[in-house]
Design a protein around this motif. Structure first.
Motif, PDB file in Angstrom:
ATOM      1  N   ARG A  15      -7.844  40.109   2.556  1.00  0.00           N
ATOM      2  CA  ARG A  15      -7.716  40.155   4.015  1.00  0.00           C
ATOM      3  C   ARG A  15      -7.945  38.779   4.633  1.00  0.00           C
ATOM      4  N   GLU A  16      -8.938  38.046   4.120  1.00  0.00           N
ATOM      5  CA  GLU A  16      -9.204  36.697   4.632  1.00  0.00           C
ATOM      6  C   GLU A  16      -8.006  35.794   4.385  1.00  0.00           C
ATOM      7  N   TYR A  17      -7.409  35.922   3.194  1.00  0.00           N
ATOM      8  CA  TYR A  17      -6.227  35.110   2.891  1.00  0.00           C
ATOM      9  C   TYR A  17      -5.087  35.462   3.833  1.00  0.00           C
ATOM     10  N   ASN A  18      -4.862  36.746   4.058  1.00  0.00           N
ATOM     11  CA  ASN A  18      -3.775  37.179   4.933  1.00  0.00           C
ATOM     12  C   ASN A  18      -3.946  36.627   6.341  1.00  0.00           C
ATOM     13  N   ASP A  19      -5.185  36.681   6.852  1.00  0.00           N
ATOM     14  CA  ASP A  19      -5.454  36.173   8.201  1.00  0.00           C
ATOM     15  C   ASP A  19      -5.203  34.666   8.271  1.00  0.00           C
ATOM     16  N   THR A  20      -5.682  33.945   7.261  1.00  0.00           N
ATOM     17  CA  THR A  20      -5.497  32.492   7.232  1.00  0.00           C
ATOM     18  C   THR A  20      -4.025  32.137   7.082  1.00  0.00           C
ATOM     19  N   PHE A  21      -3.350  32.853   6.192  1.00  0.00           N
ATOM     20  CA  PHE A  21      -1.917  32.604   5.976  1.00  0.00           C
ATOM     21  C   PHE A  21      -1.136  32.815   7.266  1.00  0.00           C
ATOM     22  N   GLU A  22      -1.491  33.842   8.022  1.00  0.00           N
ATOM     23  CA  GLU A  22      -0.800  34.120   9.288  1.00  0.00           C
ATOM     24  C   GLU A  22      -0.979  32.980  10.279  1.00  0.00           C
ATOM     25  N   ILE A  23      -2.200  32.431  10.333  1.00  0.00           N
ATOM     26  CA  ILE A  23      -2.458  31.291  11.226  1.00  0.00           C
ATOM     27  C   ILE A  23      -1.619  30.097  10.810  1.00  0.00           C
ATOM     28  N   ILE A  24      -1.613  29.794   9.514  1.00  0.00           N
ATOM     29  CA  ILE A  24      -0.855  28.641   9.004  1.00  0.00           C
ATOM     30  C   ILE A  24       0.635  28.809   9.298  1.00  0.00           C
ATOM     31  N   GLN A  31       6.407  24.564  15.437  1.00  0.00           N
ATOM     32  CA  GLN A  31       7.063  23.258  15.536  1.00  0.00           C
ATOM     33  C   GLN A  31       8.216  23.092  14.550  1.00  0.00           C
ATOM     34  N   ARG A  32       8.146  23.822  13.444  1.00  0.00           N
ATOM     35  CA  ARG A  32       9.206  23.724  12.438  1.00  0.00           C
ATOM     36  C   ARG A  32       9.624  25.116  11.977  1.00  0.00           C
ATOM     37  N   PRO A  33      10.383  25.839  12.796  1.00  0.00           N
ATOM     38  CA  PRO A  33      10.798  27.204  12.433  1.00  0.00           C
ATOM     39  C   PRO A  33      11.736  27.245  11.237  1.00  0.00           C
ATOM     40  N   ASP A  34      12.274  26.100  10.838  1.00  0.00           N
ATOM     41  CA  ASP A  34      13.197  26.054   9.713  1.00  0.00           C
ATOM     42  C   ASP A  34      12.489  26.086   8.363  1.00  0.00           C
ATOM     43  N   ILE A  35      11.170  25.939   8.369  1.00  0.00           N
ATOM     44  CA  ILE A  35      10.419  25.863   7.113  1.00  0.00           C
ATOM     45  C   ILE A  35       9.966  27.244   6.673  1.00  0.00           C
ATOM     46  N   LYS A  36      10.087  27.484   5.383  1.00  0.00           N
ATOM     47  CA  LYS A  36       9.588  28.734   4.811  1.00  0.00           C
ATOM     48  C   LYS A  36       8.149  28.514   4.348  1.00  0.00           C
ATOM     49  N   VAL A  37       7.257  29.421   4.734  1.00  0.00           N
ATOM     50  CA  VAL A  37       5.849  29.350   4.309  1.00  0.00           C
ATOM     51  C   VAL A  37       5.632  30.458   3.289  1.00  0.00           C
ATOM     52  N   ALA A 375     -12.690  25.595   8.994  1.00  0.00           N
ATOM     53  CA  ALA A 375     -12.267  25.476  10.390  1.00  0.00           C
ATOM     54  C   ALA A 375     -11.051  24.581  10.586  1.00  0.00           C
ATOM     55  N   TYR A 376     -10.423  24.152   9.517  1.00  0.00           N
ATOM     56  CA  TYR A 376      -9.304  23.203   9.640  1.00  0.00           C
ATOM     57  C   TYR A 376      -8.067  23.818  10.278  1.00  0.00           C
ATOM     58  N   TRP A 377      -7.827  25.099  10.019  1.00  0.00           N
ATOM     59  CA  TRP A 377      -6.529  25.684  10.357  1.00  0.00           C
ATOM     60  C   TRP A 377      -6.329  25.891  11.852  1.00  0.00           C
ATOM     61  N   THR A 378      -7.386  25.886  12.623  1.00  0.00           N
ATOM     62  CA  THR A 378      -7.252  26.018  14.074  1.00  0.00           C
ATOM     63  C   THR A 378      -7.481  24.687  14.789  1.00  0.00           C
ATOM     64  N   ASN A 379      -7.530  23.615  14.021  1.00  0.00           N
ATOM     65  CA  ASN A 379      -7.763  22.286  14.579  1.00  0.00           C
ATOM     66  C   ASN A 379      -6.421  21.594  14.815  1.00  0.00           C
ATOM     67  N   ALA A 385      -1.374  15.934  11.732  1.00  0.00           N
ATOM     68  CA  ALA A 385      -1.245  15.161  10.497  1.00  0.00           C
ATOM     69  C   ALA A 385      -0.233  15.777   9.548  1.00  0.00           C
ATOM     70  N   ILE A 386      -0.203  17.116   9.475  1.00  0.00           N
ATOM     71  CA  ILE A 386       0.664  17.788   8.505  1.00  0.00           C
ATOM     72  C   ILE A 386       2.115  17.833   8.970  1.00  0.00           C
ATOM     73  N   ILE A 387       2.341  18.299  10.194  1.00  0.00           N
ATOM     74  CA  ILE A 387       3.713  18.509  10.681  1.00  0.00           C
ATOM     75  C   ILE A 387       4.525  17.216  10.644  1.00  0.00           C
ATOM     76  N   SER A 388       3.902  16.111  10.992  1.00  0.00           N
ATOM     77  CA  SER A 388       4.637  14.851  11.038  1.00  0.00           C
ATOM     78  C   SER A 388       5.063  14.371   9.664  1.00  0.00           C
ATOM     79  N   ARG A 389       4.503  14.934   8.611  1.00  0.00           N
ATOM     80  CA  ARG A 389       4.817  14.474   7.258  1.00  0.00           C
ATOM     81  C   ARG A 389       5.659  15.478   6.469  1.00  0.00           C
ATOM     82  N   LEU A 390       6.001  16.599   7.082  1.00  0.00           N
ATOM     83  CA  LEU A 390       6.792  17.594   6.355  1.00  0.00           C
ATOM     84  C   LEU A 390       8.217  17.092   6.144  1.00  0.00           C
ATOM     85  N   PRO A 391       8.792  17.324   4.979  1.00  0.00           N
ATOM     86  CA  PRO A 391      10.161  16.919   4.712  1.00  0.00           C
ATOM     87  C   PRO A 391      11.129  17.564   5.698  1.00  0.00           C
TER      88      PRO A 391
END
Length: 391
Positions: A15-24, A31-37, A375-379, A385-391
């Protein structure tokens, strides 16, 4: 289509993973709807009890244990180890009783005896055995100069002088232990409870002939601590506590000894993903990804993002599985972004360890540890830092 694979850290549940995955997923798609998570939930391969907790003592949790002064004493020392003046702080909060304004104040009597204390031969020998004879005077003076001690002097009455003598004796002993640890000295008193209690008993007797023990006013709050957070509480709830704390160290120990299945599982998720692939890895997941990418040349992986990772630390102490200290990252290792938080004591920087191969980015969650570790995922800075470096 670029694929971001989220590799979780230690001790995470479904459940914790699912909640975190949903946030990510939400943060990336904003910002990048074209990316598959894509998920990489390797937790099923993590540590588990194979014999239904047969190794845990007191599994039935039904052992009758005392909730009396012995437990209160253990809890009290737990507080004193962290704060030698803890007991004096409590005494300074006592109501001040009315007294004869023309008589000698009990606080003056107390101060005189403590300040002029000369250890008896037996006490001196005991201090030597305990390993604190050389710092005893320093510990006593530190206590005497403290505000909690001065505040306690104002609340003492003739009827409870003995309660204060014992509390001051414990404060001095605890302060001596505290000083020893600051000096990186480890005398026997730090671990020998009988020796510690003998020091307190002789010190109390040197101040007064009163019987040693917790006074009634102090006993109540300390017993409250014992009932809610003391050793007996932990012993009676050993199974529940083990279930709460074992996932993280259990996963770490399992990975360090038999981590190949976890790395293989991550590699399988990469093989199933549409390239280019970004590995977004938290904590132990970052260690596993670093090990995997050192050992395997996975051309589909263009970027590794480690968040709250210990991989640089393990490499520096020569404990990283895939790379011995002194060896360089292989040429095929992908671009590496490492996000850390100074309030997260499980996060480390990599650029000084792997010059020009790691880009460290500092974020501030404004959360105390250990909450800062998750607490990184809501920061917002994390995602900048991540979005600007995604291919």
């Amino acid at each position: 289509m670029t694929t971001v694979i989220f590799v979780h850290g230690t001790g995470i549940r479904q459940r914790e993973y699912n909640d975190t995955f949903e946030i990510i997923e939400q943060k990336i798609h904003a910002q990048r709807p074209d990316i598959k998570v894509a998920p990489c939930l390797w937790g099923a391969l993590g540590a588990k009890f194979n014999e239904n907790r047969a190794s845990v003592p007191l599994e039935d949790g039904t052992l009758a244990l005392s909730q009396g002064e012995e437990d209160a004493d253990i809890v009290l020392w737990g507080q004193l180890y962290r704060d030698p003046l803890y007991e004096l702080r409590l005494l300074s909060l006592k109501p001040i009783k009315s007294r004869n304004p023309f008589g000698e104040k009990p606080g003056d009597i107390l101060q005189s005896r403590v300040a002029s204390l000369t250890p008896t031969l037996e006490l001196e020998a005991n201090l030597q055995e305990a390993g604190i004879a050389e710092i005893f005077a320093q510990a006593r003076d530190t206590v005497i100069r403290s505000q909690p001690y001065k505040g306690a002097l104002l609340t003492v009455s003739e009827s409870d002088l003995s309660e204060y003598y014992a509390a001051i004796a414990r404060a001095i002993a605890a302060q001596a232990m505290f000083i020893s640890e600051l000096q990186e000295k480890f005398p026997p008193i730090l671990t020998d409870a009988q020796l510690r209690d003998k020091v307190v008993e002789l010190l109390t007797l040197a101040l007064t002939e009163a019987k040693l023990g917790l006074g009634g006013w102090l006993l109540k709050p300390v017993l409250g601590l014992a009932q809610h957070g003391g050793t007996n509480y932990i012993r009676r709830n050993r199974v529940e506590l083990t279930d709460k704390i074992s996932p993280m160290p259990g996963d770490i120990l399992l990975y360090q000894t038999r981590g190949e299945k976890i790395r293989q599982f991550i590699q399988e998720q990469i093989a199933q993903a549409e390239p280019p692939v970004v590995l977004l890895a938290h904590s132990l997941g970052g260690i596993a990804c670093v090990d995997l990418l050192v050992q395997q040349q996975l051309s589909g992986v263009e970027l590794l993002v480690t968040v709250g990772s210990q991989a640089p630390f393990l490499y520096e102490i020569n404990a990283l599985y895939s790379l011995e200290y002194g060896q360089l990252l292989p040429e095929h290792f992908p671009e590496w972004l490492n996000i850390y938080d100074l309030r997260d004591f499980l996060s480390y920087v990599g650029n000084k360890i792997f010059p020009e191969r790691v880009q460290d980015v500092l974020v501030d969650s404004r959360q105390p540890f250990p909450r800062s570790h998750g607490a990184y995922w809501t920061n917002a800075k994390t995602w900048e830092a991540i979005i600007s470096r995604l291919p």
